[in-house]
Design a protein around this motif. Structure first.
Motif, mmCIF file in Angstrom:
data_model
loop_
_atom_site.group_PDB
_atom_site.id
_atom_site.type_symbol
_atom_site.label_atom_id
_atom_site.label_comp_id
_atom_site.label_asym_id
_atom_site.label_seq_id
_atom_site.Cartn_x
_atom_site.Cartn_y
_atom_site.Cartn_z
ATOM 1 N N ALA A 161 34.556 48.418 32.950
ATOM 2 C CA ALA A 161 35.925 48.031 33.590
ATOM 3 C C ALA A 161 36.914 50.125 34.162
ATOM 4 O O ALA A 161 37.337 49.709 34.605
ATOM 5 C CB ALA A 161 36.653 47.048 32.943
ATOM 6 N N ALA A 162 36.887 50.216 32.958
ATOM 7 C CA ALA A 162 37.790 51.871 32.919
ATOM 8 C C ALA A 162 36.647 52.467 34.051
ATOM 9 O O ALA A 162 37.868 52.762 34.437
ATOM 10 C CB ALA A 162 37.570 52.555 31.624
ATOM 11 N N VAL A 163 35.757 52.254 34.379
ATOM 12 C CA VAL A 163 35.415 53.466 34.493
ATOM 13 C C VAL A 163 35.299 52.925 36.462
ATOM 14 O O VAL A 163 35.715 53.459 37.196
ATOM 15 C CB VAL A 163 34.379 53.326 34.410
ATOM 16 N N ILE A 164 35.332 51.316 36.973
ATOM 17 C CA ILE A 164 35.609 51.099 38.044
ATOM 18 C C ILE A 164 36.646 51.415 38.624
ATOM 19 O O ILE A 164 36.848 51.159 40.013
ATOM 20 C CB ILE A 164 34.688 49.601 37.828
ATOM 21 N N LEU A 165 37.709 50.492 37.520
ATOM 22 C CA LEU A 165 39.245 50.829 37.720
ATOM 23 C C LEU A 165 40.027 52.148 38.214
ATOM 24 O O LEU A 165 40.834 52.209 38.793
ATOM 25 C CB LEU A 165 40.535 51.045 36.800
ATOM 26 N N SER A 166 39.246 53.774 37.063
ATOM 27 C CA SER A 166 39.602 54.511 38.079
ATOM 28 C C SER A 166 38.900 55.361 38.581
ATOM 29 O O SER A 166 39.358 56.253 39.227
ATOM 30 C CB SER A 166 39.573 55.559 35.972
ATOM 31 N N GLY A 167 38.055 54.425 39.198
ATOM 32 C CA GLY A 167 37.086 55.994 40.388
ATOM 33 C C GLY A 167 37.764 55.077 41.996
ATOM 34 O O GLY A 167 37.392 55.212 42.425
ATOM 35 N N CYS A 168 39.054 54.093 41.760
ATOM 36 C CA CYS A 168 39.517 53.145 42.913
ATOM 37 C C CYS A 168 40.403 53.964 43.454
ATOM 38 O O CYS A 168 41.581 53.247 44.390
ATOM 39 C CB CYS A 168 39.697 52.177 42.566
ATOM 40 N N THR A 169 40.866 55.111 43.012
ATOM 41 C CA THR A 169 41.954 56.047 43.427
ATOM 42 C C THR A 169 41.773 56.536 45.115
ATOM 43 O O THR A 169 42.964 55.674 45.886
ATOM 44 C CB THR A 169 42.470 57.135 42.447
ATOM 45 N N GLY A 170 40.535 56.682 45.171
ATOM 46 C CA GLY A 170 40.875 56.458 46.738
ATOM 47 C C GLY A 170 40.495 55.901 47.671
ATOM 48 O O GLY A 170 40.000 56.110 48.808
ATOM 49 N N MET A 171 39.671 55.085 47.095
ATOM 50 C CA MET A 171 39.989 53.928 47.736
ATOM 51 C C MET A 171 40.496 52.704 49.250
ATOM 52 O O MET A 171 41.749 52.713 48.426
ATOM 53 C CB MET A 171 38.938 52.396 47.278
ATOM 54 N N SER A 172 40.384 52.257 49.770
ATOM 55 C CA SER A 172 41.301 51.578 51.018
ATOM 56 C C SER A 172 41.816 50.044 50.157
ATOM 57 O O SER A 172 40.903 50.097 48.772
ATOM 58 C CB SER A 172 40.787 50.746 52.216
ATOM 59 N N ASP A 173 42.668 50.000 50.733
ATOM 60 C CA ASP A 173 43.616 48.231 49.414
ATOM 61 C C ASP A 173 41.946 47.402 49.553
ATOM 62 O O ASP A 173 41.886 47.283 48.682
ATOM 63 C CB ASP A 173 44.107 47.681 50.586
ATOM 64 N N THR A 174 40.958 47.440 50.379
ATOM 65 C CA THR A 174 40.054 46.353 50.739
ATOM 66 C C THR A 174 39.444 46.100 50.310
ATOM 67 O O THR A 174 38.941 46.146 49.081
ATOM 68 C CB THR A 174 39.522 46.521 52.172
ATOM 69 N N GLY A 175 39.134 47.607 49.648
ATOM 70 C CA GLY A 175 37.365 48.385 49.238
ATOM 71 C C GLY A 175 38.368 48.046 47.690
ATOM 72 O O GLY A 175 37.331 47.970 45.917
ATOM 73 N N ARG A 176 39.339 48.224 46.878
ATOM 74 C CA ARG A 176 39.788 48.551 45.790
ATOM 75 C C ARG A 176 39.687 46.989 44.966
ATOM 76 O O ARG A 176 39.462 46.512 44.291
ATOM 77 C CB ARG A 176 40.938 49.356 45.660
ATOM 78 N N ARG A 177 40.292 46.174 46.026
ATOM 79 C CA ARG A 177 40.405 44.266 45.916
ATOM 80 C C ARG A 177 39.047 44.159 45.493
ATOM 81 O O ARG A 177 38.356 42.930 44.600
ATOM 82 C CB ARG A 177 41.047 43.739 46.715
#
Length: 77
Positions: free
Chosen positions: A12-28
């Motif tokens: 979960a930590a790795v997934i959430l830290s990789g979300c910084t450059g994503m779109s809202d749709t991709g992140r959600r």
């Protein structure tokens, strides 16, 4: 059960830290998949098949995250 907590938390930590450059749709969608996989693995471990539970949970979580994103966009968020 204890053997699943640390790997799930690290994933979960790795997934959430990789979300910084994503779109809202991709992140959600990705966050939904991660939470769904962790939940599915936990629930699946009770029946003896954590891997199958994680796969099902990831799919359900991804769909849920995508639908949540579409709802938020419809509300202007």
């Amino acid at each position: 059960m204890r053997n699943l907590i640390l790997p799930a938390a690290l994933t979960a930590a790795v997934i959430l830290s990789g979300c910084t450059g994503m779109s809202d749709t991709g992140r959600r969608t990705t966050t939904g998949a991660g939470v769904g996989a962790a939940s599915g693995a936990l629930i699946g471990s009770f029946s003896g098949d954590a891997g199958k539970g994680a796969l099902i949970g990831a799919g359900v979580g991804a769909v849920g995250g995508y639908l949540y994103d579409q709802n938020q966009k419809g509300q202007g968020n």
